[in-house]
Scaffold this motif. Structure first.
Motif, PDB file in Angstrom:
ATOM      1  N   THR A  15      30.469  32.707  82.103  1.00  0.00           N
ATOM      2  CA  THR A  15      31.799  32.228  82.608  1.00  0.00           C
ATOM      3  C   THR A  15      32.946  32.423  81.506  1.00  0.00           C
ATOM      4  O   THR A  15      33.884  32.572  81.380  1.00  0.00           O
ATOM      5  CB  THR A  15      31.790  30.817  83.351  1.00  0.00           C
TER       6      THR A  15
ATOM      7  N   TRP B 214      39.656  45.189  84.776  1.00  0.00           N
ATOM      8  CA  TRP B 214      38.949  44.353  85.984  1.00  0.00           C
ATOM      9  C   TRP B 214      37.679  44.853  85.881  1.00  0.00           C
ATOM     10  O   TRP B 214      36.597  43.948  86.394  1.00  0.00           O
ATOM     11  CB  TRP B 214      39.764  44.298  87.179  1.00  0.00           C
TER      12      TRP B 214
ATOM     13  N   LYS C 125      35.142  45.548  83.834  1.00  0.00           N
ATOM     14  CA  LYS C 125      34.279  44.728  82.926  1.00  0.00           C
ATOM     15  C   LYS C 125      33.880  43.312  83.586  1.00  0.00           C
ATOM     16  O   LYS C 125      32.752  42.867  83.603  1.00  0.00           O
ATOM     17  CB  LYS C 125      34.918  44.711  81.285  1.00  0.00           C
ATOM     18  N   ILE C 126      35.071  42.786  83.878  1.00  0.00           N
ATOM     19  CA  ILE C 126      34.878  41.296  84.569  1.00  0.00           C
ATOM     20  C   ILE C 126      34.006  41.655  85.828  1.00  0.00           C
ATOM     21  O   ILE C 126      33.030  40.663  85.946  1.00  0.00           O
ATOM     22  CB  ILE C 126      36.320  40.641  84.886  1.00  0.00           C
TER      23      ILE C 126
ATOM     24  N   LEU D 252      37.672  37.500  78.144  1.00  0.00           N
ATOM     25  CA  LEU D 252      38.076  38.751  78.913  1.00  0.00           C
ATOM     26  C   LEU D 252      39.554  38.529  79.782  1.00  0.00           C
ATOM     27  O   LEU D 252      40.305  39.584  79.173  1.00  0.00           O
ATOM     28  CB  LEU D 252      37.178  39.451  79.624  1.00  0.00           C
ATOM     29  N   MET D 253      39.749  37.712  80.372  1.00  0.00           N
ATOM     30  CA  MET D 253      40.727  37.497  81.189  1.00  0.00           C
ATOM     31  C   MET D 253      42.044  37.197  80.116  1.00  0.00           C
ATOM     32  O   MET D 253      43.272  37.162  80.424  1.00  0.00           O
ATOM     33  CB  MET D 253      40.781  36.202  82.183  1.00  0.00           C
TER      34      MET D 253
ATOM     35  N   ILE E  38      33.763  35.570  80.293  1.00  0.00           N
ATOM     36  CA  ILE E  38      34.691  36.258  81.511  1.00  0.00           C
ATOM     37  C   ILE E  38      36.156  35.611  81.332  1.00  0.00           C
ATOM     38  O   ILE E  38      37.192  36.466  81.222  1.00  0.00           O
ATOM     39  CB  ILE E  38      34.393  35.951  82.840  1.00  0.00           C
TER      40      ILE E  38
END
Length: 482
Positions: free
Chosen positions: A433, A58, A60-61, A439-440, A436
């Protein structure tokens, strides 16, 4: 098409667009910073690898969302000097100091310790790294403190005088300005909303990975299960608290901004013997009626005055030029409330599943949590629309009208900058976004239990036979030449 709007309306649309886009990121990072501090603390306390994995996942996010929040927030300060220069001149002596303190204290605190939080784990030692995580979490809260103080003063202005020659608001009592009547309620309501926003995003991501691993016939990792469990605990505990805080905030608004509450409730007419709670309806400002209304008799009086027969004034007591756009406020308020109760439902559902021992196997709960992942972001935007549009036609409630706050700019100039903002924001922040979300989409740090090298201390690996060190260390943990 923009030529049909006047400059003031275009300036309002521009500021609404930029502030809405901006607030999506702080609404997420305020809660995420605290979540990261908790994860890091649990790692240091337990040496359980799943907490470190979740922290690295988290953080990194968080870094990306924090950066986009900073960049998108800078634009708003420019608009105070361009589109809203009259407001800046009139209100600057009052709001200038709190906004400066936000930069000098809160933002410097965040920025100063962010680098240590992101890169300093192996360089400054665990204690200072933990202090940095806590400092960033506190800095995000402190930043919200000052910004919400300024906004609350614009809603409930106190502690000032007006210069009869210049019309400027002059500060008389700094602490009365900071702790104005609506500030405590708005602060706790907004910060709690940020924590719920983070909880549902984290829970949605965990639910996504639980569903994907189940579809593949694989067992989800301890990190994924812990992530979902922590998010659902947050929803279970905080959602009812938030509903209570929202009710308290509403009562404060009724005391200081009754016209806003009239618009929220859709009360065009006064109700001397108890007002109904309208669930649905079509507000009609021209006829001053709520068409096709569906309501529960006298429930609004019970909620707002704790008396079924308590009288409530309606918009028929307010001149037309002093009324906000009822339709926007009415529906934004209902979206916020509906999502709040939906969050409560998810929290109670997860509590039932936890009691049954099926929290990590309840597929329909996971699907619901995935659907609800963006609900916090939608709810906070709906809440801000309710607050800001409900304040109209004023920028400083009851003291300075919006039409008198705008800079003397031509509509084409404001319209051109609005179009530029829309294009640039969707291109730049849309790309951020998207990254992100990428990444998620990845599982929480390889999604499998592992050992770490001895520099991270002992690790709990129940039921796992240790493998040779070189087989269990990840590439990023190795030193050059290994």
């Amino acid at each position: 098409m923009l030529g049909s709007f006047d400059a003031v309306l275009l300036a309002r649309i521009q500021f609404a667009f930029t502030v809405s886009f901006h607030f999506l990121f702080p609404a997420f990072t305020i809660g995420l910073a605290s979540y990261l501090a908790v994860l890091n603390g649990l790692w240091l306390w337990t040496k359980d690898r799943k907490y470190l994995d979740l922290f690295r996942y988290w953080v990194k996010i968080f870094a990306l969302a924090f950066a986009m929040g900073v960049v998108s927030g800078i634009v708003m300060s420019y608009q105070f000097g361009t589109n809203w220069s009259v407001f800046s001149d009139r209100a600057g002596p009052v709001i200038g100091a709190p906004m400066a303190y936000e930069v000098l204290s809160a933002f410097f605190l965040e920025a100063g310790f962010l680098g240590i939080m992101l890169f300093g784990r192996d360089k400054v030692g665990p204690t200072l790294h933990m202090i940095a995580c806590a400092a960033v979490a506190f800095g995000t809260f402190f930043s919200a403190f000052w910004i919400l103080s300024v906004n609350s003063w614009m809603q409930t202005p106190v502690g000032f005088s007006i210069d009869p020659e210049t019309g400027q608001f002059l500060p008389e009592d700094f602490w009365q300005i900071v702790f104005n009547p609506s500030f405590p309620y708005r602060l706790v309501h907004t910060v709690t909303a940020a924590y719920l926003t983070t909880a549902f995003i984290v829970g949605g991501v965990a639910a996504f990975h639980l569903l994907r691993r189940r579809r593949r016939g694989e067992e989800a990792s301890a990190a994924t299960k812990t992530m979902f469990s922590m998010a659902m605990w947050m929803a279970t505990i905080v959602a009812p608290v938030q509903i209570f805080l929202g009710d308290m905030h509403g009562l404060n608004t009724l005391e200081h901004q009754p016209v806003k509450v009239m618009a929220m409730e859709g009360h065009y007419e006064s109700h001397p013997d108890g007002a109904p709670l309208y669930l649905f309806g079509l507000p009609n400002d021209e006829t001053q009626t709520l068409d096709y209304a569906v309501g529960i008799p006298k429930l609004s009086s019970l909620i707002l005055k704790h008396d079924l027969d308590a009288p409530l004034d309606g918009l028929d007591t307010v001149p037309d030029e002093d009324q906000p756009p009822v339709g926007i406020v009415f529906w934004a308020f209902r979206i916020m409330v509906a999502l709040g109760f939906a969050m409560l439902g998810i929290g109670l559902w997860s509590l039932w599943a936890r009691w049954k021992g099926r929290l990590h196997e309840a597929r329909w709960l996971h699907r619901a949590a995935l659907v609800m992942a963006p609900s916090g972001l939608i709810a906070v935007l709906a809440g801000w629309v309710t607050t800001e549009v409900g304040r109209q036609p004023y920028t400083v409630y009851g003291m300075l009208r919006t039409a008198d706050s705008a800079a003397p700019l031509a509509a084409p100039a404001v319209g051109a900058s609005l179009v530029a903002f829309v294009v640039i924001y969707f291109a730049v922040f849309g790309a951020g976004t998207y990254y992100i979300l990428r990444l998620m989409n990845r599982p929480p740090v390889f999604d499998e239990p592992r050992l770490k090298d001895v520099s991270d201390g002992p690790i709990r690996t129940a039921g796992i036979t240790p493998a040779p060190e070189h087989a269990t260390r990840r590439p990023e943990d190795m030193q050059p030449g290994e």
